[in-house]
Design an enzyme around this catalytic site. Structure first.
Site, PDB file in Angstrom:
ATOM      1  N   LEU A  16      31.964  92.781  22.852  1.00 12.85           N
ATOM      2  CA  LEU A  16      31.070  91.911  23.694  1.00 12.85           C
ATOM      3  C   LEU A  16      32.032  92.750  24.717  1.00 12.85           C
ATOM      4  O   LEU A  16      31.204  92.701  26.156  1.00 12.85           O
ATOM      5  CB  LEU A  16      31.721  90.112  23.414  1.00 12.85           C
ATOM      6  N   GLU A  62      26.540  85.955  24.748  1.00 15.64           N
ATOM      7  CA  GLU A  62      27.486  86.821  24.955  1.00 15.64           C
ATOM      8  C   GLU A  62      28.148  86.301  25.553  1.00 15.64           C
ATOM      9  O   GLU A  62      29.290  86.591  26.707  1.00 15.64           O
ATOM     10  CB  GLU A  62      26.903  88.198  26.335  1.00 15.64           C
ATOM     11  N   GLY A  63      28.664  85.312  25.145  1.00 18.27           N
ATOM     12  CA  GLY A  63      29.467  83.751  25.643  1.00 18.27           C
ATOM     13  C   GLY A  63      29.270  83.351  26.586  1.00 18.27           C
ATOM     14  O   GLY A  63      28.620  83.860  27.805  1.00 18.27           O
ATOM     15  N   GLN A 101      12.124  77.598  59.340  1.00 21.83           N
ATOM     16  CA  GLN A 101      13.317  77.663  59.054  1.00 21.83           C
ATOM     17  C   GLN A 101      13.789  78.212  57.992  1.00 21.83           C
ATOM     18  O   GLN A 101      14.726  78.593  57.393  1.00 21.83           O
ATOM     19  CB  GLN A 101      13.849  77.276  60.124  1.00 21.83           C
TER      20      GLN A 101
HETATM   21  P1  TGC Z   1      41.395  85.193  19.070  1.00 19.08           P
HETATM   22  O1  TGC Z   1      42.408  84.549  18.199  1.00 19.08           O
HETATM   23  O2  TGC Z   1      41.326  85.012  20.685  1.00 19.08           O
HETATM   24  O3  TGC Z   1      41.887  86.442  19.321  1.00 19.08           O
HETATM   25  C1  TGC Z   1      41.485  87.826  18.161  1.00 19.08           C
HETATM   26  C2  TGC Z   1      41.826  89.090  17.346  1.00 19.08           C
HETATM   27  O4  TGC Z   1      40.916  89.447  19.071  1.00 19.08           O
HETATM   28  C3  TGC Z   1      41.417  90.359  19.321  1.00 19.08           C
HETATM   29  N1  TGC Z   1      40.862  89.461  21.449  1.00 19.08           N
HETATM   30  C4  TGC Z   1      40.112  90.757  21.698  1.00 19.08           C
HETATM   31  N2  TGC Z   1      39.873  91.826  22.074  1.00 19.08           N
HETATM   32  C5  TGC Z   1      39.059  92.986  22.910  1.00 19.08           C
HETATM   33  N3  TGC Z   1      38.153  91.999  23.701  1.00 19.08           N
HETATM   34  C6  TGC Z   1      38.269  90.399  23.914  1.00 19.08           C
HETATM   35  N4  TGC Z   1      37.680  90.276  24.509  1.00 19.08           N
HETATM   36  C7  TGC Z   1      39.179  90.171  23.335  1.00 19.08           C
HETATM   37  N5  TGC Z   1      39.264  88.770  22.514  1.00 19.08           N
HETATM   38  C8  TGC Z   1      40.324  88.290  21.538  1.00 19.08           C
HETATM   39  C9  TGC Z   1      42.348  89.141  19.923  1.00 19.08           C
HETATM   40  O5  TGC Z   1      43.426  90.332  20.802  1.00 19.08           O
HETATM   41  C10 TGC Z   1      43.180  89.169  18.324  1.00 19.08           C
HETATM   42  O6  TGC Z   1      43.353  90.775  18.181  1.00 19.08           O
HETATM   43  P2  TGC Z   1      44.672  90.697  16.986  1.00 19.08           P
HETATM   44  O7  TGC Z   1      45.069  92.446  16.908  1.00 19.08           O
HETATM   45  O8  TGC Z   1      45.511  90.087  17.528  1.00 19.08           O
HETATM   46  O9  TGC Z   1      43.820  90.446  15.680  1.00 19.08           O
HETATM   47  O10 TGC Z   1      39.835  85.032  19.270  1.00 19.08           O
HETATM   48  P3  TGC Z   1      39.451  83.758  18.641  1.00 19.08           P
HETATM   49  O11 TGC Z   1      38.584  83.933  17.271  1.00 19.08           O
HETATM   50  O12 TGC Z   1      39.950  82.200  18.497  1.00 19.08           O
HETATM   51  O13 TGC Z   1      38.215  83.724  19.941  1.00 19.08           O
HETATM   52  C11 TGC Z   1      38.469  83.697  21.478  1.00 19.08           C
HETATM   53  C12 TGC Z   1      36.786  83.653  21.923  1.00 19.08           C
HETATM   54  C13 TGC Z   1      35.971  81.891  21.944  1.00 19.08           C
HETATM   55  C14 TGC Z   1      37.202  83.951  23.136  1.00 19.08           C
HETATM   56  C15 TGC Z   1      35.271  84.505  21.402  1.00 19.08           C
HETATM   57  O14 TGC Z   1      35.422  84.091  20.239  1.00 19.08           O
HETATM   58  C16 TGC Z   1      34.413  84.825  21.934  1.00 19.08           C
HETATM   59  O15 TGC Z   1      34.787  85.704  22.893  1.00 19.08           O
HETATM   60  N6  TGC Z   1      33.823  83.771  21.517  1.00 19.08           N
HETATM   61  C17 TGC Z   1      31.932  83.781  21.929  1.00 19.08           C
HETATM   62  C18 TGC Z   1      31.088  85.140  21.309  1.00 19.08           C
HETATM   63  C19 TGC Z   1      30.491  85.556  21.785  1.00 19.08           C
HETATM   64  O16 TGC Z   1      30.728  85.631  22.827  1.00 19.08           O
HETATM   65  N7  TGC Z   1      29.278  85.655  20.891  1.00 19.08           N
HETATM   66  C20 TGC Z   1      28.423  87.286  21.084  1.00 19.08           C
HETATM   67  C21 TGC Z   1      27.483  87.792  20.077  1.00 19.08           C
HETATM   68  S1  TGC Z   1      27.196  88.897  20.381  1.00 19.08           S
HETATM   69  C22 TGC Z   1      25.759  88.673  21.569  1.00 19.08           C
HETATM   70  O17 TGC Z   1      25.677  87.934  22.134  1.00 19.08           O
HETATM   71  C23 TGC Z   1      24.249  89.289  22.424  1.00 19.08           C
HETATM   72  S2  TGC Z   1      23.485  89.335  22.562  1.00 19.08           S
HETATM   73  C24 TGC Z   1      22.636  90.458  23.102  1.00 19.08           C
HETATM   74  C25 TGC Z   1      21.592  90.970  24.780  1.00 19.08           C
HETATM   75  O18 TGC Z   1      20.646  90.565  23.919  1.00 19.08           O
HETATM   76  O19 TGC Z   1      22.616  92.034  25.186  1.00 19.08           O
HETATM   77  P1  FAD Z   2      27.041  76.728  19.828  1.00 20.09           P
HETATM   78  O1  FAD Z   2      28.540  77.852  20.140  1.00 20.09           O
HETATM   79  O2  FAD Z   2      26.634  75.832  19.580  1.00 20.09           O
HETATM   80  O3  FAD Z   2      27.221  76.077  21.985  1.00 20.09           O
HETATM   81  C1  FAD Z   2      26.823  75.100  22.614  1.00 20.09           C
HETATM   82  C2  FAD Z   2      26.567  73.830  23.738  1.00 20.09           C
HETATM   83  O4  FAD Z   2      28.670  73.919  23.685  1.00 20.09           O
HETATM   84  C3  FAD Z   2      27.421  75.354  24.852  1.00 20.09           C
HETATM   85  O5  FAD Z   2      26.743  75.029  26.235  1.00 20.09           O
HETATM   86  C4  FAD Z   2      28.735  76.062  24.665  1.00 20.09           C
HETATM   87  O6  FAD Z   2      29.211  76.729  26.156  1.00 20.09           O
HETATM   88  C5  FAD Z   2      29.072  74.643  24.279  1.00 20.09           C
HETATM   89  N1  FAD Z   2      30.578  74.720  23.837  1.00 20.09           N
HETATM   90  C6  FAD Z   2      31.365  75.602  22.257  1.00 20.09           C
HETATM   91  N2  FAD Z   2      32.227  75.167  22.174  1.00 20.09           N
HETATM   92  C7  FAD Z   2      32.956  75.209  23.297  1.00 20.09           C
HETATM   93  C8  FAD Z   2      34.340  74.780  23.994  1.00 20.09           C
HETATM   94  N3  FAD Z   2      35.233  75.263  22.823  1.00 20.09           N
HETATM   95  N4  FAD Z   2      34.416  74.124  24.785  1.00 20.09           N
HETATM   96  C9  FAD Z   2      33.115  73.363  25.351  1.00 20.09           C
HETATM   97  N5  FAD Z   2      31.508  73.948  25.127  1.00 20.09           N
HETATM   98  C10 FAD Z   2      31.522  74.713  24.429  1.00 20.09           C
HETATM   99  N6  FAD Z   2      24.866  87.381  18.481  1.00 20.09           N
HETATM  100  C11 FAD Z   2      24.940  87.803  17.929  1.00 20.09           C
HETATM  101  O7  FAD Z   2      25.515  88.027  17.579  1.00 20.09           O
HETATM  102  N7  FAD Z   2      23.853  89.193  18.091  1.00 20.09           N
HETATM  103  C12 FAD Z   2      22.833  88.470  19.098  1.00 20.09           C
HETATM  104  O8  FAD Z   2      22.590  90.065  18.913  1.00 20.09           O
HETATM  105  C13 FAD Z   2      22.406  88.114  19.774  1.00 20.09           C
HETATM  106  N8  FAD Z   2      21.619  88.315  20.607  1.00 20.09           N
HETATM  107  C14 FAD Z   2      20.800  87.131  20.929  1.00 20.09           C
HETATM  108  C15 FAD Z   2      19.800  86.970  21.671  1.00 20.09           C
HETATM  109  C16 FAD Z   2      19.143  86.006  21.915  1.00 20.09           C
HETATM  110  C17 FAD Z   2      17.673  85.865  23.098  1.00 20.09           C
HETATM  111  C18 FAD Z   2      19.667  84.250  22.147  1.00 20.09           C
HETATM  112  C19 FAD Z   2      19.791  83.132  23.079  1.00 20.09           C
HETATM  113  C20 FAD Z   2      21.188  84.405  21.922  1.00 20.09           C
HETATM  114  C21 FAD Z   2      21.554  85.683  21.185  1.00 20.09           C
HETATM  115  N9  FAD Z   2      23.018  85.792  19.888  1.00 20.09           N
HETATM  116  C22 FAD Z   2      23.167  87.056  19.756  1.00 20.09           C
HETATM  117  C23 FAD Z   2      23.734  84.291  19.980  1.00 20.09           C
HETATM  118  C24 FAD Z   2      24.416  84.315  21.259  1.00 20.09           C
HETATM  119  O9  FAD Z   2      25.606  85.246  20.643  1.00 20.09           O
HETATM  120  C25 FAD Z   2      25.161  81.984  21.098  1.00 20.09           C
HETATM  121  O10 FAD Z   2      23.430  81.518  21.235  1.00 20.09           O
HETATM  122  C26 FAD Z   2      26.081  82.472  21.646  1.00 20.09           C
HETATM  123  O11 FAD Z   2      27.659  82.813  21.162  1.00 20.09           O
HETATM  124  C27 FAD Z   2      26.119  80.334  21.896  1.00 20.09           C
HETATM  125  O12 FAD Z   2      26.623  79.854  20.281  1.00 20.09           O
HETATM  126  P2  FAD Z   2      25.480  78.808  20.300  1.00 20.09           P
HETATM  127  O13 FAD Z   2      23.798  79.238  20.334  1.00 20.09           O
HETATM  128  O14 FAD Z   2      25.431  78.787  18.834  1.00 20.09           O
HETATM  129  O15 FAD Z   2      26.037  77.823  21.233  1.00 20.09           O
END
Ligand code: TGC
Ligand code: FAD
Length: 396
Positions: free
Chosen positions: A251, A375-376, A291
């Site tokens: 990520l 992506e978060g 403006q």
């Molecule tokens: P946590 O307990 O803090 O850490 C677990 C392990 O991960 C390591 N770590 C990282 N390593 C590299 N980069 C980072 N940014 C890292 N953050 C944590 C950490 O050191 C630890 O390592 P180890 O070796 O000790 O096990 O992790 P947590 O499970 O409590 O997570 C924290 C949190 C909330 C920040 C994380 O879960 C998070 O980032 N949540 C957001 C989920 C998200 O962004 N999903 C995206 C899905 S993919 C997507 O959306 C694609 S869209 C694509 C597109 O179309 O462009």
């Molecule tokens: P939720 O996690 O249910 O969040 C709902 C609301 O609650 C949000 O406003 C959030 O900020 C808030 N919230 C959640 N936790 C907290 C907290 N601790 N404190 C305060 N507020 C909080 N994922 C993949 O794995 N691969 C992909 O390729 C991918 N592509 C995507 C493409 C599109 C078009 C979209 C829309 C999403 C995609 N995603 C993908 C998923 C994306 O990463 C998730 O939608 C995103 O991480 C948020 O998860 P959620 O939608 O379940 O929302």
């Protein structure tokens, strides 16, 4: 020495001369992609968005030929470009459409990167050259129906059977490129923690229905992934990582690209509003002579230029090897918020025309709603930065 006169109308798109921060080869590569987007994407993407289609084969081939797929990786057919070059590419692609940048981000940063960073030599040889060329498409399965911002709560699981094969069960949701992918990198819970699996999408038990009825990122394929007793060989697992560090490190790569890409979308909205305001007349004069319109245009320009400076700075830090995840969060959060603000306000500069896909602004605006969430989410990046500056975890 005479005082320079400073920016004029022809400098409106780069008021602070931020191009002076780039090297000649960076500008050359950036301009090549800009021309590709202007010629091959912009004339058609409004229609793709209207129809909910994305010509993935054509785009994959063109991006492969330009060396954009996995471009910041070394070897295996990848270009080995700098992080800055990768960022600039994302900026130009997203000036066309966030769906185009998503396609390239997912392929390079989310599907190729984990294979490159954590895969076996066989996995790398099998997939990376074809993915770099655009002849094989990848996707990244982390999010699940009940596990979005907190992916460590995932339910998808893989269990080793008596033969050593893995049996994968569960579902992923919102997966970019899912239905068009040849290979999925799937993160699943195992007895040893979270592991990544390289799953050819023709494996029995794997299906990827497309998600319909989106009003955002319509020129991008988004899918569910379903795994029903998907049997995988022992060596389908990525050997190099067995914790959440695996998916979270991917990520970082993709979020970095979004910090640049969002600037491209914001810039396209500013450019469209500026051109429109110069041509549209009301009360007998161009609306750009009011403006209040000028104030809006100056705000757009200021925000886009600030976003550009942030992106370039992050690019240089990444190339120096000093960019941390919370700094990536700064760029992703701030530049996406900025672009969304610009898009919403630019939409209104175009009046009624602003609500149609004849102009790019409302398309960018709707797309950026997804970029704000994926992506978060904005809030998750706020908390990551909050944790960095206070030392306190406020996620629960
Ligand atoms: P946590 O307990 O803090 O850490 C677990 C392990 O991960 C390591 N770590 C990282 N390593 C590299 N980069 C980072 N940014 C890292 N953050 C944590 C950490 O050191 C630890 O390592 P180890 O070796 O000790 O096990 O992790 P947590 O499970 O409590 O997570 C924290 C949190 C909330 C920040 C994380 O879960 C998070 O980032 N949540 C957001 C989920 C998200 O962004 N999903 C995206 C899905 S993919 C997507 O959306 C694609 S869209 C694509 C597109 O179309 O462009
Ligand atoms: P939720 O996690 O249910 O969040 C709902 C609301 O609650 C949000 O406003 C959030 O900020 C808030 N919230 C959640 N936790 C907290 C907290 N601790 N404190 C305060 N507020 C909080 N994922 C993949 O794995 N691969 C992909 O390729 C991918 N592509 C995507 C493409 C599109 C078009 C979209 C829309 C999403 C995609 N995603 C993908 C998923 C994306 O990463 C998730 O939608 C995103 O991480 C948020 O998860 P959620 O939608 O379940 O929302």
């Amino acid at each position: 020495m005479a005082t320079p006169l400073g920016p004029k109308a022809e400098d409106a798109l780069d008021f602070l001369a931020t191009d002076t921060l780039l090297a000649d080869d960076e500008i050359m590569m950036r301009d090549t992609i800009r021309r590709y987007v202007e010629d091959k994407i912009n004339p058609y993407v409004g229609e793709w968005f209207d129809d909910g289609t994305f010509p993935h084969e054509e785009v994959a081939k063109a991006c492969g030929d330009m060396g954009l797929l996995g471009m910041h990786l070394e070897g295996y057919g990848c270009s080995g470009s700098s992080a800055m070059m990768y960022g600039l590419a994302c900026m130009e692609l997203e000036a066309g459409d966030s769906g185009l940048r998503s396609f390239v981000s997912v392929q390079g940063s989310l599907a190729m990167f984990p294979i490159w960073a954590y895969g076996s030599e066989e996995q790398k040889q099998e997939w990376l050259p074809r993915m770099a060329a655009g002849t094989a498409i990848g996707c990244f399965g982390l999010t699940e129906p009940d596990s979005g911002s907190d992916p460590s709560s995932m339910r998808t699981n893989a269990k080793a059977d008596a033969n050593g094969d893995w049996i994968l069960n569960g579902a992923k949701m919102w997966i970019t490129n899912g239905s068009i992918a040849d290979v999925a990198v799937v993160w699943a819970m195992t007895d040893e923690g979270v592991r990544g699996f390289v799953v050819p999408t023709d494996t029995p038990g794997f299906s990827a229905p497309k998600i319909e009825r989106k009003v955002s990122l319509r020129a991008s394929v988004t899918s569910e992934l379903i795994f029903e007793d998907v049997r995988l060989p022992k060596d389908a697992v990525l050997p190099g990582v067995s914790s959440m560090r695996g998916p979270l490190s991917c990520l970082n790569e993709a979020r970095f690209g979004i910090a640049f890409g969002a600037v491209g979308a914001g810039r396209a909205c500013y450019e469209s509003a500026l051109a429109y305001a110069g041509e549209r007349e009301q009360f007998g004069v161009p609306i750009s002579s009011f403006q209040l319109t000028q104030q809006r245009l100056v705000d757009f320009m200021t925000k886009v230029q600030q976003g550009t400076l942030v992106a370039y700075h992050l690019g240089r830090l990444k190339d120096q090897g000093t960019l941390g995840p919370a700094q990536v969060s700064f760029g992703k959060r701030q530049n996406v918020r900025m672009a969304l603000e610009v898009a919403r306000e630019a939409r209104s500069v175009l009046g009624a025309n602003g609500i149609t896909t004849e102009y790019p602004v409302v398309r960018h605006m709707n797309n950026l709603e997804s970029v704000y969430t994926y992506e978060g989410t904005n809030e998750i990046h706020t908390l990551m930065m909050g944790q960095a500056i206070t030392g306190q975890n406020a996620f629960t």
